[in-house]
Design an enzyme around this catalytic site. Structure first.
Site, PDB file in Angstrom:
ATOM      1  N   GLY A 163       2.242   2.000  10.914  1.00 58.33           N
ATOM      2  CA  GLY A 163       3.126   3.150  10.754  1.00 58.33           C
ATOM      3  C   GLY A 163       3.783   3.604  12.051  1.00 58.33           C
ATOM      4  O   GLY A 163       4.361   4.687  12.115  1.00 58.33           O
ATOM      5  N   ASN A 187       0.866  -1.185   0.000  1.00 55.29           N
ATOM      6  CA  ASN A 187       0.000   0.000   0.000  1.00 55.29           C
ATOM      7  C   ASN A 187       0.905   1.237   0.000  1.00 55.29           C
ATOM      8  O   ASN A 187       1.504   1.564   1.020  1.00 55.29           O
ATOM      9  CB  ASN A 187      -0.894  -0.032   1.248  1.00 55.29           C
ATOM     10  CG  ASN A 187      -1.741   1.212   1.389  1.00 55.29           C
ATOM     11  OD1 ASN A 187      -1.820   2.048   0.483  1.00 55.29           O
ATOM     12  ND2 ASN A 187      -2.386   1.357   2.539  1.00 55.29           N
ATOM     13  N   SER A 221       3.447  -2.324  10.509  1.00 57.50           N
ATOM     14  CA  SER A 221       4.906  -2.268  10.670  1.00 57.50           C
ATOM     15  C   SER A 221       5.582  -3.605  10.357  1.00 57.50           C
ATOM     16  O   SER A 221       6.557  -3.990  11.005  1.00 57.50           O
ATOM     17  CB  SER A 221       5.282  -1.788  12.076  1.00 57.50           C
ATOM     18  OG  SER A 221       4.753  -0.495  12.304  1.00 57.50           O
ATOM     19  N   LYS A 269       0.074   4.277  -0.306  1.00 56.55           N
ATOM     20  CA  LYS A 269      -0.597   5.440   0.300  1.00 56.55           C
ATOM     21  C   LYS A 269      -0.403   6.682  -0.584  1.00 56.55           C
ATOM     22  O   LYS A 269      -0.357   6.573  -1.789  1.00 56.55           O
ATOM     23  CB  LYS A 269      -0.101   5.649   1.734  1.00 56.55           C
ATOM     24  CG  LYS A 269      -0.210   4.374   2.567  1.00 56.55           C
ATOM     25  CD  LYS A 269      -0.057   4.600   4.030  1.00 56.55           C
ATOM     26  CE  LYS A 269      -0.100   3.254   4.752  1.00 56.55           C
ATOM     27  NZ  LYS A 269      -0.091   3.366   6.187  1.00 56.55           N
ATOM     28  N   HIS A 273      -9.517   0.369   5.304  1.00 56.32           N
ATOM     29  CA  HIS A 273      -8.225   0.714   5.921  1.00 56.32           C
ATOM     30  C   HIS A 273      -8.465   1.685   7.080  1.00 56.32           C
ATOM     31  O   HIS A 273      -9.303   2.574   6.991  1.00 56.32           O
ATOM     32  CB  HIS A 273      -7.286   1.345   4.879  1.00 56.32           C
ATOM     33  CG  HIS A 273      -5.887   1.438   5.377  1.00 56.32           C
ATOM     34  ND1 HIS A 273      -5.479   2.426   6.256  1.00 56.32           N
ATOM     35  CD2 HIS A 273      -4.803   0.646   5.176  1.00 56.32           C
ATOM     36  CE1 HIS A 273      -4.208   2.230   6.554  1.00 56.32           C
ATOM     37  NE2 HIS A 273      -3.773   1.163   5.906  1.00 56.32           N
ATOM     38  N   GLU A 295      -5.262  -5.552  10.763  1.00 54.23           N
ATOM     39  CA  GLU A 295      -4.307  -4.463  10.950  1.00 54.23           C
ATOM     40  C   GLU A 295      -4.586  -3.748  12.277  1.00 54.23           C
ATOM     41  O   GLU A 295      -5.411  -2.828  12.318  1.00 54.23           O
ATOM     42  CB  GLU A 295      -4.439  -3.456   9.806  1.00 54.23           C
ATOM     43  CG  GLU A 295      -4.169  -4.047   8.441  1.00 54.23           C
ATOM     44  CD  GLU A 295      -3.593  -3.003   7.503  1.00 54.23           C
ATOM     45  OE1 GLU A 295      -2.489  -3.226   7.010  1.00 54.23           O
ATOM     46  OE2 GLU A 295      -4.236  -1.961   7.279  1.00 54.23           O
ATOM     47  N   GLU A 312      -6.919   4.170   8.126  1.00 59.36           N
ATOM     48  CA  GLU A 312      -6.759   5.611   7.839  1.00 59.36           C
ATOM     49  C   GLU A 312      -8.036   6.180   7.242  1.00 59.36           C
ATOM     50  O   GLU A 312      -8.384   7.337   7.468  1.00 59.36           O
ATOM     51  CB  GLU A 312      -5.544   5.831   6.928  1.00 59.36           C
ATOM     52  CG  GLU A 312      -4.247   5.686   7.714  1.00 59.36           C
ATOM     53  CD  GLU A 312      -3.061   5.183   6.924  1.00 59.36           C
ATOM     54  OE1 GLU A 312      -3.063   5.269   5.681  1.00 59.36           O
ATOM     55  OE2 GLU A 312      -2.109   4.682   7.566  1.00 59.36           O
TER      56      GLU A 312
HETATM   57  C1  PEP Z   1      -0.888  -0.129   6.288  1.00 57.28           C
HETATM   58  O1  PEP Z   1      -1.048   1.078   6.160  1.00 57.28           O
HETATM   59  O2  PEP Z   1      -1.730  -0.923   5.838  1.00 57.28           O
HETATM   60  C2  PEP Z   1       0.305  -0.588   6.992  1.00 57.28           C
HETATM   61  C3  PEP Z   1       0.349  -1.828   7.407  1.00 57.28           C
HETATM   62  O3  PEP Z   1       1.286   0.344   7.168  1.00 57.28           O
HETATM   63  P1  PEP Z   1       2.733   0.072   7.822  1.00 57.28           P
HETATM   64  O4  PEP Z   1       3.277  -1.183   7.206  1.00 57.28           O
HETATM   65  O5  PEP Z   1       3.534   1.288   7.453  1.00 57.28           O
HETATM   66  O6  PEP Z   1       2.522  -0.055   9.280  1.00 57.28           O
END
Ligand code: PEP
Length: 246
Positions: free
Chosen positions: A169, A9, A209, A11, A91, A163, A93
């Site tokens: 992040g 992703n 992460s 973003k 997601h 997630e 976000e």
């Molecule tokens: C995500 O935004 O789906 C995600 C897992 O981000 P990150 O790997 O940066 O934590």
């Protein structure tokens, strides 16, 4: 047998040239035991798609109407025409910053599936919920309200991404016990809602992460079928190492 998937992703990152370069590098990643998908910013999807690379392309977002007066939005039909075969729905976000709720996400799931676009449906709890110990109920409710109206046939086109919001992040990763515990719970929830056979066939990705250092340990968990990767998907070497972690 369910599929292993590694999805990047991107973003709201990268210039057009950087996105083209990264797409070309990711297309060179050859792994026989996982599907590799990229989710570039929507504006770069047509350009990347026209490169004709050996890579699956998905959209990070869309609006769940086929056309009409929705200023600034992009429909799933338009994205399909641009070359996508996957979409991310739910997601965190978009849930937190754009205030998308379970009911709206259900509409998005339906709109994507109607056009034959595979949905990667994200679920996961915030830290306060995990600290209270109610993460299972919370995640189950996300599935109940946005996914469990689907029939078994429709679910063949759905992948779940767990997630935990506190891990996205932040550099904090769920431990393998936390990830496996929730993935098993999600699979068991599908088994009781549908059937064990259906639950065994659904891919459940981990996101939060995930990086080249922790991917092997996470992907070795029996109920973790890959990852939805944010930050580490922006460097092809890191993404390649994660994709090779099965
Ligand atoms: C995500 O935004 O789906 C995600 C897992 O981000 P990150 O790997 O940066 O934590």
């Amino acid at each position: 047998m369910r599929k292993n998937i590694v999805a990047g992703n991107w973003k709201m990152n990268l210039s057009e040239n950087e996105a083209i370069q990264l797409a070309k590098e990711v297309a060179e990643i050859k792994v026989s035991n996982a599907e590799v998908i990229i989710f570039p910013p929507a504006i770069f999807i047509p350009t990347i798609s026209k490169l004709g690379l050996d890579i699956k392309i998905g959209a990070q977002n869309f609006y769940p109407k086929s056309n009409g007066a929705f200023t600034g939005e992009i429909s799933i039909n338009q994205l399909k025409e641009a070359g996508i075969s996957y979409v991310i729905v739910g997601h965190s976000e978009r849930r937190t910053i754009l205030k998308e709720d379970n009911e709206f996400l259900k509409e998005k799931v339906n709109a994507a599936l109607e056009l034959g676009i595979h949905v990667i449906f994200c679920c996961g709890e915030e830290l306060a919920i995990r600290e209270k110990g109610t993460e299972n109920e919370f995640v189950k409710n996300q599935l109940v309200e946005s996914i469990f109206h689907l029939n078994a046939d429709q679910l063949k086109n759905v992948t779940i991404a767990y997630e935990p919001i506190w891990a996205i992040g932040t550099g904090l990763t769920a431990s393998k016990e936390q990830a496996e515990g929730m993935h098993l719970f999600i699979r068991e929830t599908f088994a009781s809602q549908y059937s064990q056979e259906l639950a065994n066939g659904i891919s459940i990705l981990y996101g939060g992460s995930c990086n080249p250092t922790n991917a092997k340990e996470l992907f070795a968990c029996p109920n973790v079928d890959g990852g939805l990767i944010g930050g580490a998907a922006l460097k092809s070497a890191d993404f390649s190492s994660i994709a090779s972690s099965f």
